[in-house]
Motif scaffolding. Structure first.
Motif, PDB file in Angstrom:
ATOM      1  N   SER A 759       0.674  -0.984  -0.456  1.00  0.00           N
ATOM      2  CA  SER A 759       0.311  -0.030   0.130  1.00  0.00           C
ATOM      3  C   SER A 759       0.645   1.276  -0.217  1.00  0.00           C
ATOM      4  CB  SER A 759      -1.190   0.291   1.196  1.00  0.00           C
ATOM      5  OG  SER A 759      -0.324   0.122   2.124  1.00  0.00           O
ATOM      6  N   GLU A 760       1.829   1.308  -0.713  1.00  0.00           N
ATOM      7  CA  GLU A 760       2.964   1.911  -0.699  1.00  0.00           C
ATOM      8  C   GLU A 760       2.362   3.047  -1.455  1.00  0.00           C
ATOM      9  OE1 GLU A 760       6.419   3.807  -0.069  1.00  0.00           O
ATOM     10  OE2 GLU A 760       5.898   2.410   0.630  1.00  0.00           O
ATOM     11  N   GLY A 761       2.707   4.489  -0.556  1.00  0.00           N
ATOM     12  CA  GLY A 761       1.738   5.694  -0.951  1.00  0.00           C
ATOM     13  C   GLY A 761       0.585   6.317  -0.470  1.00  0.00           C
ATOM     14  N   LYS A 762       0.139   5.631   0.280  1.00  0.00           N
ATOM     15  CA  LYS A 762      -2.046   5.518   0.004  1.00  0.00           C
ATOM     16  C   LYS A 762      -1.705   5.906   1.652  1.00  0.00           C
ATOM     17  CE  LYS A 762      -2.665   3.563  -2.977  1.00  0.00           C
ATOM     18  NZ  LYS A 762      -3.770   3.906  -4.458  1.00  0.00           N
ATOM     19  N   CYS A 763      -1.215   6.070   2.787  1.00  0.00           N
ATOM     20  CA  CYS A 763      -0.827   6.590   3.455  1.00  0.00           C
ATOM     21  C   CYS A 763       0.603   8.029   4.317  1.00  0.00           C
ATOM     22  CB  CYS A 763      -1.182   5.825   4.825  1.00  0.00           C
ATOM     23  SG  CYS A 763      -1.359   6.360   6.757  1.00  0.00           S
ATOM     24  N   ARG A 764       0.003   8.310   4.834  1.00  0.00           N
ATOM     25  CA  ARG A 764       1.286   9.460   5.441  1.00  0.00           C
ATOM     26  C   ARG A 764       1.184   9.876   6.608  1.00  0.00           C
ATOM     27  NH1 ARG A 764      -0.430  13.483   1.174  1.00  0.00           N
ATOM     28  NH2 ARG A 764       0.851  14.733   2.291  1.00  0.00           N
ATOM     29  N   LYS A 765       2.637  10.398   6.943  1.00  0.00           N
ATOM     30  CA  LYS A 765       2.911  10.386   8.527  1.00  0.00           C
ATOM     31  C   LYS A 765       3.918  11.072   8.757  1.00  0.00           C
ATOM     32  CE  LYS A 765       7.293   7.472   7.332  1.00  0.00           C
ATOM     33  NZ  LYS A 765       8.298   6.091   8.085  1.00  0.00           N
ATOM     34  N   HIS A 766       4.768  11.806   9.594  1.00  0.00           N
ATOM     35  CA  HIS A 766       5.465  13.131   9.864  1.00  0.00           C
ATOM     36  C   HIS A 766       6.992  12.917   9.610  1.00  0.00           C
ATOM     37  CE1 HIS A 766       2.732  15.913  10.951  1.00  0.00           C
ATOM     38  NE2 HIS A 766       1.554  15.198  11.073  1.00  0.00           N
ATOM     39  N   SER A 767       7.732  13.243   9.385  1.00  0.00           N
ATOM     40  CA  SER A 767       9.151  12.615   9.066  1.00  0.00           C
ATOM     41  C   SER A 767       9.958  13.369  10.465  1.00  0.00           C
ATOM     42  CB  SER A 767       9.750  12.663   7.145  1.00  0.00           C
ATOM     43  OG  SER A 767       9.677  14.285   7.593  1.00  0.00           O
ATOM     44  N   SER A 768       9.364  14.369  10.855  1.00  0.00           N
ATOM     45  CA  SER A 768      10.970  14.414  12.218  1.00  0.00           C
ATOM     46  C   SER A 768       9.592  14.167  13.791  1.00  0.00           C
ATOM     47  CB  SER A 768      10.501  15.635  12.056  1.00  0.00           C
ATOM     48  OG  SER A 768      11.816  16.299  12.331  1.00  0.00           O
ATOM     49  N   TYR A 769      10.247  15.740  14.713  1.00  0.00           N
ATOM     50  CA  TYR A 769       9.036  15.880  15.639  1.00  0.00           C
ATOM     51  C   TYR A 769       8.426  16.340  16.003  1.00  0.00           C
ATOM     52  CZ  TYR A 769      13.545  18.157  16.483  1.00  0.00           C
ATOM     53  OH  TYR A 769      14.259  18.936  16.208  1.00  0.00           O
ATOM     54  N   TYR A 770       7.886  16.256  17.030  1.00  0.00           N
ATOM     55  CA  TYR A 770       7.077  17.300  17.020  1.00  0.00           C
ATOM     56  C   TYR A 770       7.598  18.494  18.701  1.00  0.00           C
ATOM     57  CZ  TYR A 770       2.618  19.440  18.496  1.00  0.00           C
ATOM     58  OH  TYR A 770       1.477  20.549  18.965  1.00  0.00           O
ATOM     59  N   MET A 771       7.578  19.375  18.800  1.00  0.00           N
ATOM     60  CA  MET A 771       8.081  19.969  19.567  1.00  0.00           C
ATOM     61  C   MET A 771       7.308  21.378  20.347  1.00  0.00           C
ATOM     62  SD  MET A 771      10.783  22.621  17.216  1.00  0.00           S
ATOM     63  CE  MET A 771      11.696  23.493  18.853  1.00  0.00           C
ATOM     64  N   GLY A 772       7.636  21.974  21.652  1.00  0.00           N
ATOM     65  CA  GLY A 772       6.651  23.031  22.027  1.00  0.00           C
ATOM     66  C   GLY A 772       5.246  22.835  22.388  1.00  0.00           C
ATOM     67  N   GLY A 773       4.257  23.320  22.815  1.00  0.00           N
ATOM     68  CA  GLY A 773       2.886  23.561  23.591  1.00  0.00           C
ATOM     69  C   GLY A 773       2.813  23.440  24.702  1.00  0.00           C
ATOM     70  N   THR A 774       3.712  24.402  25.649  1.00  0.00           N
ATOM     71  CA  THR A 774       3.574  23.874  26.643  1.00  0.00           C
ATOM     72  C   THR A 774       4.138  25.846  26.348  1.00  0.00           C
ATOM     73  OG1 THR A 774       6.041  24.131  26.690  1.00  0.00           O
ATOM     74  CG2 THR A 774       4.448  22.615  27.647  1.00  0.00           C
ATOM     75  N   THR A 794       4.343  13.469   4.264  1.00  0.00           N
ATOM     76  CA  THR A 794       5.112  12.272   3.807  1.00  0.00           C
ATOM     77  C   THR A 794       3.869  10.891   3.265  1.00  0.00           C
ATOM     78  OG1 THR A 794       6.983  12.980   4.849  1.00  0.00           O
ATOM     79  CG2 THR A 794       7.538  10.983   3.161  1.00  0.00           C
ATOM     80  N   PRO A 795       4.152  11.054   2.035  1.00  0.00           N
ATOM     81  CA  PRO A 795       3.161   9.881   2.166  1.00  0.00           C
ATOM     82  C   PRO A 795       4.250   8.207   2.243  1.00  0.00           C
ATOM     83  CG  PRO A 795       3.661  11.426   0.074  1.00  0.00           C
ATOM     84  CD  PRO A 795       4.454  11.017   1.107  1.00  0.00           C
ATOM     85  N   CYS A 796       3.783   7.412   2.431  1.00  0.00           N
ATOM     86  CA  CYS A 796       4.028   5.991   3.894  1.00  0.00           C
ATOM     87  C   CYS A 796       3.264   4.764   2.898  1.00  0.00           C
ATOM     88  CB  CYS A 796       4.537   6.033   4.620  1.00  0.00           C
ATOM     89  SG  CYS A 796       2.767   6.911   6.315  1.00  0.00           S
ATOM     90  N   SER A 797       3.042   3.651   3.434  1.00  0.00           N
ATOM     91  CA  SER A 797       2.579   2.569   3.692  1.00  0.00           C
ATOM     92  C   SER A 797       1.383   2.681   4.521  1.00  0.00           C
ATOM     93  CB  SER A 797       3.178   1.145   3.548  1.00  0.00           C
ATOM     94  OG  SER A 797       4.504   0.955   2.076  1.00  0.00           O
ATOM     95  N   HIS A 798       0.125   1.867   4.731  1.00  0.00           N
ATOM     96  CA  HIS A 798      -0.366   1.905   5.363  1.00  0.00           C
ATOM     97  C   HIS A 798       0.266   0.845   6.844  1.00  0.00           C
ATOM     98  CE1 HIS A 798      -4.013   3.494   4.634  1.00  0.00           C
ATOM     99  NE2 HIS A 798      -3.742   2.608   3.359  1.00  0.00           N
ATOM    100  N   MET A 799      -0.229   1.062   8.351  1.00  0.00           N
ATOM    101  CA  MET A 799       0.808  -0.049   8.936  1.00  0.00           C
ATOM    102  C   MET A 799      -1.008  -0.418   9.751  1.00  0.00           C
ATOM    103  SD  MET A 799       2.393   2.827  11.699  1.00  0.00           S
ATOM    104  CE  MET A 799       2.687   1.462  12.695  1.00  0.00           C
ATOM    105  N   ALA A 800      -0.839  -1.604  10.717  1.00  0.00           N
ATOM    106  CA  ALA A 800      -1.908  -2.412  11.587  1.00  0.00           C
ATOM    107  C   ALA A 800      -1.195  -2.054  13.409  1.00  0.00           C
ATOM    108  CB  ALA A 800      -2.526  -3.487  11.207  1.00  0.00           C
ATOM    109  N   GLU A 801       0.320  -1.883  13.341  1.00  0.00           N
ATOM    110  CA  GLU A 801       0.533  -1.646  15.205  1.00  0.00           C
ATOM    111  C   GLU A 801      -0.062  -0.472  15.849  1.00  0.00           C
ATOM    112  OE1 GLU A 801       3.292  -3.329  11.647  1.00  0.00           O
ATOM    113  OE2 GLU A 801       2.076  -2.197  12.000  1.00  0.00           O
TER     114      GLU A 801
END
Length: 819
Positions: A759-774, A794-801
């Motif tokens: 399912s390559e390219g069917k899902c999306r994820k972040h390629s880095s980290y989340y900062m701030g919020g306080t 960033t496009p990626c594959s589906h995952m069930a984990e």
């Protein structure tokens, strides 16, 4: 000086001696002896008084006779001058009738001669008659030219009409002939089929019709078929579209004007253009291209030749082109040079539209399928004739011959340039275009039929992968396609039309505008602005391949639609969105190929949504309206950005109709209640919405819309009936398999997928980290998105984990594990 008059009827006047200088002698209108006598007539030496008296008496008698004659003429109501005028009039009429091959008994003349007192009246009447009948043609012939039907020569039904003209991509086969047909037309009926949407010449004809602003009424022959690309954009967004021929014929009252016959029974057209579009004539198939020269420059006038010389010596010489030739001014020699060339550089100046030699150059280049690079003098209009038709939909480059050094100046530094990019020059773009065309010209034969067959196979492969991902077994998918391959063509067409009548397409809806906005931020996010160049990022992928054919399966997140007067603002948003990992298409940053209308339509179709930069000039631009209305016609999500100079209260009616009611503009006025609107409309003068900078708001909305576009739920209807049936059968099989197979839910996007299939390219994820919020506003570093649970960049594959929100020790940042 001397004698004045014409056609041998001269009158004499006195000539001063000084006027008889060299080169100003009297013309020899009379015999030499007569001139001598007239100039040296001896004086009358008769002085007899009686003779003088007799002479005076005769003069008085002659005067008396003349007076009496004048009285008699007045009594008869016909003076001598009137008699002369009448005789001249009769003679003029005879000459006029003879010159125009008319008879006194003709319908035009019979009732006009008697009351007319002057031949000029007859001439004016005849001129009006010629204008009203288009060059002396009958009313029926005039009506025939006013309405044309444009269809493809390979249409499965041959169209005939005794009342109107039927035009194909081959007939008329000359640029001048085709342009005249389209110019005289009052309305254009377009019959669209699979072959029409794949024809370069058909695209050019429709683009020219749009340039002329001619009304277009379009339909299709087969119910399964639904066009895409530039043909669909012009027919549906610019013209009026009918779902069937019967609807169109009834509306325009032309049902009895056309007949349809089986094309197999109709004799094929004979023309040098029988070769496939883009293919060299048969005599050239075995010609070794290495024996040709690379470039031929077509130019007229000193100005055109100056431009050609400069391009040859200063611009294109860097492309390592060899054996460059320029027009010799002799037709036969030029024809031989064009035939042996690979690329024709066509230089357009003031005199090009009237240059028969350049017209011949262009016709020869079309006949021998040579690649064409148009270069236009800045400020020269293309008009509405053959030149405009030849360049309809094509990309051309402008040059100012008064300052050729501007070719090396970046576009943005030239105040007269409509292109506002800072990291390229006209010389670089021309060289790049010439090199791309040369690569295409180095192919011996371009078989467009074969290219589209390969494209159809790619489309089937894409749908097959979708079916496999949904749980369809590979053997079942192969059986579906193979079964249809052996079916008779006639039964395939009947089945396709029957299936289309009961097929209910799943129209992909999109969420209301309020759901595309980020959540209200307690902490104001900082607006970070970027400037990038094409050396610092990979440019957007072309939407069309080197042959100008749309690339199947291409998916962008966003297309920017704007009017060129707002290009600097468009470039700025391109920079900001590109740095937020939005995959977008932007015309001046991508290498556009083929027909510009085709590239535009392909970009609209390939993008998950449209970003429209609204301005007053956008509302008035026919090309901008074409983009927007085509996007609406295919149910494309749209984000409207009202530029700071744009007055929302003065919005054009056609845009209001698209946005619909109610319309909510964000940010909403303080204290006012928000209303649910279909499209997201943003005010460009506002720095932020809900505490989020405007570019980030747009990027968030685009990512959410792009995430919704995961699978193909509609069959391919812009192709052959066989391809339509294959894609429809694969979609049906995928729908059934997803209900029974071992499908699982993606832990990121919550979409059902088959874990056994890629399912390559069917899902999306972040390629880095989340900062701030306080103490500072939170955001993903990779894309500045403030929503930690939002779609990735960033496009990626589906995952069930299962995923866990994890604190990265020592950094104070967070991320999802696994990502």
């Amino acid at each position: 000086m001397g004698f004045v008059g014409c056609f041998g009827c001269f009158s004499r006047k006195k000539v001063a001696p000084e006027e008889l200088s060299e080169g100003n002698e009297l013309p020899n209108a009379f015999p030499t002896e007569q001139r001598h006598v007239e100039q040296h007539d001896p004086p009358d030496d008769r002085t007899d008084q009686n003779h003088i008296t007799e002479k005076k008496q005769r003069e008085r008698e002659k005067q008396q006779e003349q007076k009496e004659e004048q009285v008699r003429e007045k009594e008869q109501g016909n003076s001598k001058e009137e008699l002369v005028r009448e005789q001249d009039r009769e003679q003029d009429i005879e000459v006029f009738l003879d010159d125009n091959k008319l008879s006194k008994n003709s319908e035009l003349i019979a009732n006009k001669l008697e009351p007319m007192q002057d031949i000029q009246e007859l001439k004016e009447e005849y001129l009006l008659h010629k204008i009203s009948t288009i060059g002396g043609e009958s009313q029926a012939e005039r009506e025939r030219k006013e309405t044309i039907l444009l269809c493809h020569s390979r249409c499965r039904l041959a169209v005939k009409s005794t009342r109107f003209q039927v035009v194909t991509e081959k007939r008329p086969n000359t640029l001048s002939g085709r342009s005249e047909v389209f110019r005289h037309a009052v309305r254009c009926i377009v019959l669209v089929d699979y072959h029409a949407t794949k024809s370069v010449d058909f695209e050019a004809s429709l683009s020219f019709i749009k340039v002329l602003r001619k009304p277009v009424f379009a339909t299709k022959l087969d119910s399964y078929f639904n066009p895409t690309g530039s043909v669909a954009a012009i027919c549906k967004a610019y013209g009026t579209w009918f779902n069937s021929w019967d609807e169109l014929a009834k509306e325009l009252k032309v049902a009895d004007s056309f007949t349809f016959e089986d094309a197999d029974t109709v004799e094929k057209e004979n023309s040098f253009e029988e070769t496939k579009a883009g293919e060299s004539p048969e005599s050239e198939k075995n010609e070794e291209l290495e024996q040709r020269h690379d470039l031929f420059f077509s130019a007229c006038e000193d100005e055109g030749r100056l431009i050609a010389k400069h391009l040859e010596q200063d611009v294109l010489v860097q492309g390592l082109f060899s054996h460059i030739q320029r027009s010799t001014g002799h037709m036969d020699r030029d024809m031989d040079l064009i035939k042996r060339s690979k690329l024709v550089v066509f230089v357009i100046t003031e005199g090009t539209a009237w240059s028969s030699l350049q017209l011949i150059h262009l016709e020869a280049a079309r006949s021998w399928k040579r690649q064409l690079l148009p270069i236009k003098r800045e400020g020269v209009p293309l008009g509405d004739g053959w030149l405009s038709l030849a360049l309809a939909g094509k990309l051309y480059y402008e040059i100012d011959p008064s300052d050729l050094s501007k070719l090396r100046v970046p576009f943005k530094e030239n105040p007269n340039s409509p292109i506002r990019i800072a990291d390229s020059t006209p010389a670089i773009e021309m060289l790049r275009a010439a090199q791309a065309l040369m690569l295409l010209a180095n192919r011996k034969v371009i078989d467009y039929d074969h290219l589209f067959e390969e494209r159809n196979e790619q489309i089937v492969s894409i749908y097959k992968q979708e079916a496999l991902a949904a749980g369809v077994k590979e053997e079942e998918a192969e059986t579906i396609c193979n079964h249809l391959d052996v079916s008779p063509a006639s039964s395939v067409l009947e089945e396709a039309n029957a299936a289309a009548s009961v097929t209910e397409e799943q129209v992909s809806g999109f969420p209301p505008a309020v759901e595309l906005l980020p959540a209200q931020q307690a902490l104001q996010m900082t607006d970070i602005r970027y400037t990038i160049t094409r050396l610092e990022h990979v440019p957007p992928q072309e939407v069309c391949d080197e042959f100008g054919i749309p690339i199947p399966g291409l998916m962008f997140d966003l297309m920017i639609s704007y009017e060129w007067g707002s290009q600097e603002q468009a470039i700025d948003y391109f920079f900001q969105l590109r740095m937020q990992n939005v995959k977008l298409w932007f015309d001046v940053m991508g290498n556009m190929q083929g027909n510009m209308n085709a590239a535009m339509a392909a970009a609209v179709e390939s993008a998950a949504c449209l970003l429209v930069l609204l301005s007053e000039r956008y509302e008035k631009s026919i090309n901008c309206r074409l983009e927007l209305e085509y996007a609406v016609s295919i149910n494309k999500p749209i984000v409207f950005l009202c530029l700071p100079s744009y007055d929302v209260l003065s919005m054009a009616g056609w845009i209001k109709e698209i946005i619909g009611e109610p319309m909510q503009v964000y940010p909403a006025a303080e204290g006012s209640a928000e209303v649910a609107s279909k499209y997201l409309v943003l005010q460009g003068s506002a720095p932020s919405v809900r505490g989020v900078p405007l570019p980030n708001v747009i990027a968030t909305a685009v990512r959410r819309l792009a995430q919704l576009r995961n699978s193909r739920t509609r069959p391919c209807r812009d192709a052959t009936p066989l391809l339509f049936l294959k894609t429809r059968a694969l979609i049906s099989a995928a729908a059934s398999a997803s209900e029974t197979s071992g499908m699982v839910v993606c832990s990121r996007c919550k979409t059902l997928f088959n874990p056994l299939v890629s399912s390559e390219g069917k899902c999306r994820k972040h390629s880095s980290y989340y900062m701030g919020g306080t103490i500072m506003a939170g955001r993903w570093v990779c894309c500045n998105d403030n929503d930690k649970d939002g779609p990735g960049c960033t496009p990626c594959s589906h995952m069930a984990e299962a995923r866990t929100w994890t604190l990265m020790q020592g950094y104070g940042t967070h991320t999802w594990e696994p990502a």
